[in-house]
Enzyme design. Structure first.
Site, PDB file in Angstrom:
ATOM      1  N   ASP A  74       0.823  -1.200   0.000  1.00  0.00           N
ATOM      2  CA  ASP A  74       0.000   0.000   0.000  1.00  0.00           C
ATOM      3  C   ASP A  74       0.866   1.261   0.000  1.00  0.00           C
ATOM      4  OD1 ASP A  74      -2.631   1.292   0.174  1.00  0.00           O
ATOM      5  OD2 ASP A  74      -2.005   1.857   2.188  1.00  0.00           O
ATOM      6  N   ARG A 120     -10.578   9.446 -12.679  1.00  0.00           N
ATOM      7  CA  ARG A 120      -9.528   9.786 -11.709  1.00  0.00           C
ATOM      8  C   ARG A 120      -8.989   8.562 -10.962  1.00  0.00           C
ATOM      9  NH1 ARG A 120     -11.059  10.465  -6.358  1.00  0.00           N
ATOM     10  NH2 ARG A 120     -13.258  10.114  -5.960  1.00  0.00           N
ATOM     11  N   LYS A 121      -9.592   7.403 -11.191  1.00  0.00           N
ATOM     12  CA  LYS A 121      -9.145   6.173 -10.528  1.00  0.00           C
ATOM     13  C   LYS A 121      -7.976   5.554 -11.287  1.00  0.00           C
ATOM     14  CE  LYS A 121     -13.713   4.842  -8.853  1.00  0.00           C
ATOM     15  NZ  LYS A 121     -14.716   3.764  -8.894  1.00  0.00           N
TER      16      LYS A 121
END
Length: 135
Positions: A74, A120-121
């Site tokens: 992450d 925008r992803k």
């Protein structure tokens, strides 16, 4: 690595509350963590990170905890956003297929590739491998 430059760790990472640099970074924990961004426009990895794990981040004895591995994935994805010039981003979904244990006291390479965009992803693919690429 060739065609990569070392990324600067953001100031916020050095706050005592930061999960990696404030809590887990140090002897026998996450001992090394360097991130590099691609300097050309090839289709290869957007960013790579070199991480060395110690013995105090184990789940089972001698094996790095899967939660630590997901935390590192992450965080490196966050550097991927930065490498592409995205100033602020959040992880909406993180799906991981664990294929082999990562031994403690191991240096690994985490590589991140941009899969595709939808508005925008951004959708990513990432891997954790041994330094020789065997695992």
């Amino acid at each position: 690595p060739p065609n990569y430059e070392k990324m600067v760790i953001p100031e916020r990472a050095f706050e005592s509350t930061h999960a990696i640099f404030g809590v887990l970074f140090g002897k026998d924990m996450i001992e090394e963590y360097d991130v590099y961004k691609r300097t050309d426009n090839s289709d290869e990895d957007v960013v790579i990170a070199i991480v060395k794990f110690g013995t105090r981040v184990d789940g089972h004895k001698g094996v790095v905890h899967g939660g630590i591995l997901s935390l590192m994935l992450d965080d490196v994805l966050g550097f991927g956003f930065g490498a592409l010039g995205v100033e602020k981003a959040f992880t909406a979904n993180l799906t991981i297929d664990y294929r082999a244990p990562v031994p403690a006291r191991t240096r690994v390479k985490i590589s991140v590739q941009l899969d595709h965009r939808e508005g925008r992803k951004l959708f990513w693919k990432a891997q954790i491998k041994s330094m020789d690429g065997s695992v």
